[in-house]
Design a protein around this motif. Structure first.
Motif, PDB file in Angstrom:
ATOM      1  N   LYS C  42     -23.006  49.978-107.380  1.00  0.00           N
ATOM      2  CA  LYS C  42     -24.304  49.486-107.863  1.00  0.00           C
ATOM      3  C   LYS C  42     -24.951  50.466-108.810  1.00  0.00           C
ATOM      4  N   SER C  43     -25.057  51.715-108.332  1.00  0.00           N
ATOM      5  CA  SER C  43     -25.715  52.717-109.182  1.00  0.00           C
ATOM      6  C   SER C  43     -24.930  52.910-110.468  1.00  0.00           C
ATOM      7  N   THR C  44     -23.604  52.951-110.344  1.00  0.00           N
ATOM      8  CA  THR C  44     -22.778  53.157-111.527  1.00  0.00           C
ATOM      9  C   THR C  44     -23.046  52.065-112.556  1.00  0.00           C
ATOM     10  N   PHE C 157     -34.362  49.963-111.602  1.00  0.00           N
ATOM     11  CA  PHE C 157     -34.761  50.671-110.389  1.00  0.00           C
ATOM     12  C   PHE C 157     -33.512  50.969-109.568  1.00  0.00           C
ATOM     13  N   ASP C 158     -33.309  52.230-109.190  1.00  0.00           N
ATOM     14  CA  ASP C 158     -32.185  52.539-108.302  1.00  0.00           C
ATOM     15  C   ASP C 158     -32.715  52.913-106.926  1.00  0.00           C
ATOM     16  N   GLU C 159     -32.655  51.995-106.007  1.00  0.00           N
ATOM     17  CA  GLU C 159     -33.162  52.193-104.646  1.00  0.00           C
ATOM     18  C   GLU C 159     -34.478  52.956-104.643  1.00  0.00           C
ATOM     19  N   PRO C 160     -35.490  52.430-105.305  1.00  0.00           N
ATOM     20  CA  PRO C 160     -36.704  53.228-105.490  1.00  0.00           C
ATOM     21  C   PRO C 160     -37.485  53.436-104.196  1.00  0.00           C
TER      22      PRO C 160
HETATM   23 MG   LIG Z   1     -26.493  54.318-105.450  1.00  0.00          MG
END
Ligand SMILES: [Mg+2]
Ligand SMILES: Nc1ncnc2c1ncn2[C@@H]1O[C@H](COP(=O)(O)OP(=O)(O)OP(=O)(O)O)[C@@H](O)[C@H]1O
Lengths: 312, 278, 338
Positions: C42-44, C157-160
């Protein structure tokens, strides 16, 4: 990937500098260690220039291994390094545990304790061998003299006079003889490096798990068992690191030996290399290669320990 | 806290006292050196003047005359400062790249750099003397001393900076990228402000190491670029004649460094253990 | 504007393919949530959109422009990080101003925008503090403020919210949703929190090992999961997946029934079992039933969710009856059978 070039470029100067610094002189040493090479020779003038035609194979190594000086220097190196290591680690742990509590003036105690570490080696040696350890004029001489004077003065005293009559006249020790000068070196370096051990052990003690200690107290562990079963194992890794770092530094101990021992026969590997360098470069180089091997044996262990924590 | 409750009154007094005693013993040689520096050469060796004497500043006043102190001190300052700056100039970019754009080789490169620090200097004594004297003709020059001091400290500089930079969250740098920073901007706006403390203590520690270095500074200089280490080493055996003046010049040589050292005790640990003890 | 199109984007770290070539379209103004198990990429994927991660292959298009080679700052996107990534050495004001300073926005415009952002995010009193002196929620607001002032074409947003405590998380979730209603800007939001995904998204993208398993609205995913993975992943507690004999009765390899689609009785029903743990939440009761004789892949444990409270406790015998119209059927490949 295009964005790899900038990082590479930024690392290049450092890598190049160190590469040249490491390879060129060491390569020359390696070469010289396999050829006959002396600075002055009226008999064999061709040996005074380094050349492949003076190839000697392992001759220099054999010469060095068979020389009394080399064995003595190795033994002495190990004696000095081993003594310093045991003293600094034991003292370091004891002192670190001692000051790892809050008490009035702890900050000042720390500052006083760490100070010797910053004294430059040359001053350290000059200070100890002259001002402190000199058998006549140094503090040692003064102290021994004072005790003798006191004993002499008391010999005529009533009642206790007979007691001081039996007292032998104390002889101050000269620390400039071959064996005693090694002791002097051990003393001064221990004085300088114990603070380093203390500092590292203290840092490590501060990361000790307090809850674990409290749990141990609740389990009825005595002070001694806490120290033996919790603190000491916790210090295992820092101890290993202190030992290895000091080993590497002290194997190349130079200024102290040079200042304390010049001309009295006491020597370690770097000093011996210095002596050989006055004329026999082949032997000096072979000795140098031995020193590199010795240092690398320690370095491999150290690098492994350090590498583990490097990238987390 | 349970631990406090079990502390007896005896140990509350005894241990701190012992700690103080140990600290004073360790500091005593330095104290004695400073004390002796205020005695005349004649007084310095007389037991009756051990602690009570008429203090004099003549040893300090005569440092130039007796030892040409300032020349050596100037050399020490010049070489140490420039070597430190040079090492930082080479080390900061390198550590930055390694910390924020690590490749698979980064770890090995760092280890290799460290291993160069572990080579015994004496092993390359003759090649260094030969190269600097006969090939490059830089023997006994400031340039040479600066270069060598820089090189022997470069691994430590890079390691220390690397550990400081690595502690800066990568996210912050990336946030900067999103906000429009260039590579130079990253260094100027984020890296240097955030790692300033680390950079300063790296610089201090490097300076101290340069100042105290006593192998190459002794073996690769004669007069022109000789530093304080060389000066003291050259006066190793005063035969008791000059304890006062020798103490003064020694105090002047180590005093500033000890004080500097007090300010970077903490960094010393990570610097000397290459980040392995925190 | 803020439509984003991913065209066969692929990512390898060395030899490891983290994201196999993947296509995805995100429309302007949409609130898209990426969910998936930890490490699924996901983050990638988000960072590839942001430009923080190079593509191994493929293209990223923003508003029909190919931005694959464009630097992060020039893509017109804002990112809010899980760690907030505030500049610790700058005050809140300077943090928020930073992207504008980089873009050389005139000072008076900057001031006005900071003012507005601070007001809408309740930060007016903290503008001169450093991030270290703020609470987690306040830091998160600053990070959002810093993102807003750039007026991006999309927010990433990355797991904010994952560093916030439960209560704050609910509050911030609502604030972000309000922000979306107000700005109508595209938002891409990475989370592994079910509730966040279900409540916030217009469109959910379910990822597993870098592969998109399904794209759809929250209710689509809930009601018609395309495969077993999505069925098990969306919904809490997890859907019960049953194999073996019971499944063959329905001509399927696997059948799935959500815990909330099962009724419980102490007297009669389709399947019988004993209560292991009953979690009484007041509004709901989760019952973990053992000895059902069903092949659920976790022994024969079966989970039921009952609205309200029911008086069962450990060791009681209960009877379970699934609602047949809520049964999901999957074939041998794990794909949904219509
Ligand atoms: Mg991540
Ligand atoms: N720089 C990198 N080098 C090598 N592998 C990486 C790198 N970054 C991520 N990975 C790998 O890529 C995969 C996907 O990582 P990613 O961070 O995108 O997962 P994620 O879905 O965000 O997980 P999480 O929910 O835990 O944040 C993981 O297996 C991870 O180990």
């Amino acid at each position: 990937m295009a964005n790899r070039t900038i990082p590479r470029l930024l690392q290049t100067p450092a890598v190049l500098l160190l590469l040249v610094w490491m390879l060129v002189p060491l390569g020359m040493t390696l070469f010289y260690s396999f050829i006959r090479y002396v600075l002055n020779s009226t008999v064999r003038p061709e040996w005074t220039t380094p050349s492949w035609s003076n190839w000697r194979g392992f001759g220099n190594y054999e010469f060095v291994l068979n020389s009394k000086d080399f064995l003595f220097a190795i033994k002495n190196s190990l004696f000095i390094v081993g003594s310093i290591l045991s003293l600094t680690v034991v003292l370091g742990v004891l002192i670190a545990v001692l000051i790892n509590r809050s008490f009035p003036g702890r900050g000042i105690v720390r500052v006083l304790l760490i100070s010797p570490f910053f004294v430059m080696p040359a001053v350290n040696a000059v200070l100890w061998i002259n001002m402190l350890l000199d058998p006549v004029l140094g503090l040692q001489g003064i102290a021994v003299g004072a005790i003798n004077d006191m004993a002499a003065g008391m010999q005529d005293a009533p009642l206790v006079g007979w007691f001081f009559n039996l007292w032998p006249v104390l002889e101050p020790i000269s620390f400039r003889a071959t064996q005693t000068s090694a002791i002097a070196v051990i003393m001064m370096v221990t004085w300088q490096w114990t603070p380093f051990a203390v500092l590292i052990f203290m840092t490590s003690l501060q990361s000790e798990d307090q809850q674990q200690k409290e749990a141990a107290v609740l389990d009825g562990a005595s002070r001694w068992s806490q120290f033996r079963f919790l603190t000491l194992p916790h210090l295992g890794r820092p101890m290993a690191i202190v030992v290895m770092i000091q080993a590497i530094f002290h194997l190349s101990l130079y200024a102290e030996i040079e200042i304390v021992s010049r001309g009295n026969g006491n020597k370690n590997l770097p000093y011996l290399i210095g002596e050989f360098t006055n004329n026999n470069i082949g032997a000096a180089s072979a000795t140098g290669i031995f020193a590199v091997i010795l240092a690398n044996i320690v370095a491999i262990f150290l690098l492994r320990a350090v590498g583990k924590t490097l990238m987390e | 806290m349970a631990i406090v409750a079990t502390t007896s009154r005896f140990s509350k007094i005894a241990w701190p006292t012992l700690a103080w005693v140990v600290a004073l013993i360790f500091f005593f040689p330095i104290f004695y050196m400073v004390l002796t520096s205020f005695k005349t050469d004649a007084d310095a060796v007389k037991p009756e003047f051990l602690f009570s004497f008429t203090p004099t500043l003549e040893n300090y006043a005569n440092m130039t005359e007796n030892y040409d102190y300032w020349r050596f001190a100037t050399n020490s300052v010049i070489t140490s400062v420039l070597a430190t700056l040079f090492a930082l100039a080479v080390g900061v970019p390198c550590a930055y790249a390694m910390a924020f754009n690590p490749s698979r080789a980064t770890k090995d490169v760092l280890m290799w750099m460290l291993s160069t620090k572990m080579l015994p200097a004496a092993a390359v004594l003759y090649p260094m003397t030969f190269l600097t004297k006969n090939v490059f003709g830089v023997f006994d020059t400031h340039f040479l001393v600066i270069l060598v001091l820089c090189l022997i400290n470069l691994p430590i500089v890079i390691w220390m900076l690397f550990t400081y930079f690595k502690d800066i969250p990568k996210d912050i740098i990336e946030a900067g990228k999103m906000d429009g920073l260039t590579t130079w901007g990253e260094v100027k706006e984020i890296l240097i402000p955030l790692a300033w403390g680390g950079i300063v203590s790296t610089a201090l520690l490097t300076f101290i190491f340069c100042w105290n270095e006593a192998y190459w500074t002794v073996r690769l200089t004669t007069i022109d670029a000789a530093t304080l280490s060389k000066l003291i080493e050259g006066n190793r055996a005063p035969e008791g004649l000059f304890f006062g003046r020798l103490s003064a010049v020694s105090t002047a040589a180590v005093g500033p460094i000890i004080v500097l050292g007090w300010f970077c005790q903490k960094q010393l640990v990570s610097g000397l253990t290459f980040g392995a003890v925190k | 504007m803020g439509s984003i199109v991913l065209d066969k984007v692929q990512k390898k770290f060395g030899d490891v393919e983290v994201i196999p070539p993947l296509d995805l379209e995100i429309n302007d103004g949409e609130f898209v949530v990426f969910v998936g198990p930890s490490g699924c990429g996901k983050s990638t994927l988000l960072r590839m959109i942001a430009g923080l991660e190079d593509l191994t292959a493929g293209k990223v298009n923003i508003d029909d422009n190919d931005v694959t080679e464009v630097s992060p700052a020039k893509r017109g996107l804002s990112m809010v990080f899980q760690s907030y990534a505030l500049y610790p050495h700058m005050t809140v004001r300077k943090n928020i101003a930073f992207p504008m300073r980089m873009a050389k926005v005139p000072q008076d415009v900057q001031d006005a925008k900071i003012e507005a952002a601070a007001k809408s995010l309740n930060l007016a009193d903290y503008l001169d503090r450093k991030p270290g002196q703020l609470s987690g929620g306040q830091r998160q607001r600053v990070a959002i403020g810093r993102a807003i002032v750039r007026e991006p074409s999309a927010f990433l947003f990355d797991e904010p919210l994952s560093n916030l405590d439960a209560a704050l998380r609910v509050g911030m979730r609502l604030e972000i949703m309000e922000l979306h209603t107000k700005l109508k800007t595209t938002m891409i939001y990475v989370t592994h929190d079910q509730v966040e995904a279900m409540t916030m998204a217009d469109k959910i993208v379910v990822l597993q090992a870098g592969v998109i398993e399904q794209v759809g609205s929250p209710l689509e995913l809930y009601h018609t999961p395309r495969n077993k993975f999505v069925a098990g992943f969306i919904g809490s507690p997890k859907m019960n997946l049953i194999e073996g004999e019971e499944a063959s009765k329905h001509d399927a390899t696997t059948i799935g029934i959500r815990p909330e689609h099962v009724s419980v009785s102490t007297t009669e029903g389709m399947w019988k079992g004993t209560v292991g743990v009953a979690e009484h939440l007041g509004s709901d009761t989760f019952i973990h039933v053992h000895n059902t004789g069903l092949d659920t892949g976790e022994g024969d444990l079966f989970t039921v969710r009952i609205s309200g409270d029911i008086a069962v406790s450990h060791g009681d015998t209960v009877y379970l009856t699934p609602q047949m119209d809520q049964l999901h059927k999957f074939d041998a490949q794990g794909l949904r059978i219509a």
